[in-house]
Design a protein around this motif. Structure first.
Motif, mmCIF file in Angstrom:
data_model
loop_
_atom_site.group_PDB
_atom_site.id
_atom_site.type_symbol
_atom_site.label_atom_id
_atom_site.label_comp_id
_atom_site.label_asym_id
_atom_site.label_seq_id
_atom_site.Cartn_x
_atom_site.Cartn_y
_atom_site.Cartn_z
ATOM 1 N N PRO A 128 9.672 15.723 -1.714
ATOM 2 C CA PRO A 128 10.429 14.952 -0.825
ATOM 3 C C PRO A 128 9.426 13.472 -0.647
ATOM 4 O O PRO A 128 9.859 12.509 -0.479
ATOM 5 N N LEU A 129 8.131 13.901 -0.463
ATOM 6 C CA LEU A 129 7.173 12.866 -0.450
ATOM 7 C C LEU A 129 7.155 11.635 -1.285
ATOM 8 O O LEU A 129 7.161 10.622 -1.146
ATOM 9 N N GLY A 130 7.100 12.161 -2.702
ATOM 10 C CA GLY A 130 7.373 11.320 -3.749
ATOM 11 C C GLY A 130 8.927 10.344 -3.621
ATOM 12 O O GLY A 130 8.620 9.362 -4.042
ATOM 13 N N ILE A 156 0.109 13.176 -0.638
ATOM 14 C CA ILE A 156 0.372 14.345 -1.290
ATOM 15 C C ILE A 156 -0.947 15.149 -1.470
ATOM 16 O O ILE A 156 -0.952 16.310 -1.654
ATOM 17 N N ALA A 157 -2.020 14.097 -1.943
ATOM 18 C CA ALA A 157 -3.403 15.065 -2.147
ATOM 19 C C ALA A 157 -3.618 15.932 -0.677
ATOM 20 O O ALA A 157 -4.154 16.754 -0.931
ATOM 21 N N ALA A 185 0.805 -1.242 -0.005
ATOM 22 C CA ALA A 185 0.135 -0.050 0.058
ATOM 23 C C ALA A 185 0.732 1.159 -0.025
ATOM 24 O O ALA A 185 0.302 2.436 -0.045
ATOM 25 N N ILE A 186 2.137 1.159 -0.038
ATOM 26 C CA ILE A 186 3.059 2.424 0.142
ATOM 27 C C ILE A 186 2.775 3.380 -1.071
ATOM 28 O O ILE A 186 2.444 4.508 -0.761
ATOM 29 N N LEU A 244 10.326 9.772 -1.045
ATOM 30 C CA LEU A 244 10.089 8.943 -0.169
ATOM 31 C C LEU A 244 9.420 7.517 -0.536
ATOM 32 O O LEU A 244 9.777 6.438 -0.179
ATOM 33 N N ALA A 245 8.534 7.918 -1.145
ATOM 34 C CA ALA A 245 7.639 6.796 -1.862
ATOM 35 C C ALA A 245 8.531 6.067 -2.641
ATOM 36 O O ALA A 245 8.308 4.706 -2.582
ATOM 37 N N ALA A 246 9.154 6.430 -3.489
ATOM 38 C CA ALA A 246 10.231 5.820 -4.376
ATOM 39 C C ALA A 246 11.046 4.840 -3.830
ATOM 40 O O ALA A 246 11.258 3.768 -3.922
ATOM 41 N N ALA A 247 11.750 5.365 -2.579
ATOM 42 C CA ALA A 247 12.590 4.850 -1.746
ATOM 43 C C ALA A 247 12.039 3.737 -0.790
ATOM 44 O O ALA A 247 12.675 2.632 -0.743
ATOM 45 N N LEU A 248 10.819 3.749 -0.421
ATOM 46 C CA LEU A 248 10.242 2.853 0.273
ATOM 47 C C LEU A 248 9.947 1.726 -0.473
ATOM 48 O O LEU A 248 9.784 0.494 -0.105
#
Length: 215
Positions: free
Chosen positions: A199-201, A150-151, A141-142, A203-207
Motif C-alpha cells: 500500500p505504501l508503494g 518502506i525501508a 521528494a514524494i 500511495l507513492a504512485a498515487a501521490l
C-alpha cells in the motif's frame, strides 16, 4: 502453515507491533527530518553545521549500533527506556537522516528565482521556506520519501534483536519451535510485510500522479 495458523494471535500481536513501530517512527522521522532539512539550507552556519553532522553521522552508522546505544548505553547516562520506546527512538533518529536528505534534494529542486521573489516581498527565511519552498519540495521528494518509509518498515526487524517481539522476532521463535514448517512460516511472515509495504508503494504512485497533475 498449520503452525502459523495455530499462532495467529501471536502473529497479529507481532504485526501490530511492527505497524506501531513503522507508523510512530515514520511520523516522527518526517517531522525531525524536515526540521533537519530546513536547518541544512539555513543561512545560519551553526544550524547548518549541527544538521550536517547529525545527518552524516546517522546515515553512515549501522542501525544496529543506534539500537545498541539507546538500549544499552543510555541507561548508564541516566536515561532508561522501555525496549519498545528505545526501538521507536532509534528508528526515528536513523530514518530522520534519510528523510532530511530526501527533503533537502526537493528543496534544491525549487527554482532559486522563487525564493528570491519571496525575499523581495519581505518574507523571512522561515516564511519563505514554509509558504513557498517546502510545498513544492515535498512534491518532488514524494518518491524518495516513500522509499525511505518502506525501508523503515523492513528496518523494524532489527528491533527483534533487542527484545521487541515484532514479525521477524516471532518468525525466529516459530521456526525454532516448528522446524518442519519453516518455509510456510517465512512465507507467511513475508506476506505480513507485503501487506504494509505494497500500500505504501501504491500511495507513492498515487501521490506522484497527483503532484505531476498539479505541476
Amino acid at each position: 502453515m498449520g503452525s502459523l495458523l495455530a499462532s495467529r494471535a501471536a502473529v497479529w500481536d507481532a504485526f501490530t507491533t511492527t505497524l506501531f513501530l513503522a507508523v510512530t517512527a515514520g511520523v516522527l522521522a518526517l517531522l525531525l527530518g524536515t526540521l533537519l532539512a530546513a536547518m541544512r539550507v539555513s543561512p545560519y552556519m551553526p544550524l547548518r553545521t549541527v544538521a550536517t553532522v547529525y545527518t552524516e553521522f546517522l546515515r553512515n552508522t549501522p542501525l544496529t549500533i543506534v539500537f545498541f546505544f539507546f538500549v544499552f548505553v543510555t541507561p548508564s547516562m541516566g536515561f532508561t527506556f522501555a525496549y519498545k520506546v528505545a526501538a521507536v527512538i532509534a528508528l526515528t533518529c536513523y530514518t530522520s537522516a534519510f528523510v532530511a536528505e530526501a527533503v533537502r534534494s526537493g528543496i534544491n529542486s525549487v527554482a532559486v528565482g522563487q525564493a528570491e521573489a519571496a525575499r523581495s516581498l519581505g518574507m523571512s527565511f522561515g516564511q519563505n521556506l514554509a509558504i513557498v519552498v517546502l510545498p513544492q519540495a515535498f512534491r518532488t521528494a514524494i518518491p524518495p520519501l516513500i522509499s525511505v518509509l518502506i525501508a523503515l518498515v523492513k528496518n523494524t526487524s532489527v528491533a527483534g534483536a533487542f527484545s521487541v517481539l515484532e514479525l521477524f522476532a516471532l518468525s525466529k521463535r516459530l521456526t525454532n519451535a516448528h522446524s518442519s514448517d519453516v518455509i510456510a512460516i517465512l512465507v507467511g511472515i513475508a506476506l505480513c510485510y507485503l501487506i504494509i509495504c505494497i500500500p505504501l508503494g501504491r500511495l507513492a504512485a498515487a501521490l506522484e500522479r497527483k503532484a505531476a497533475f498539479a505541476r
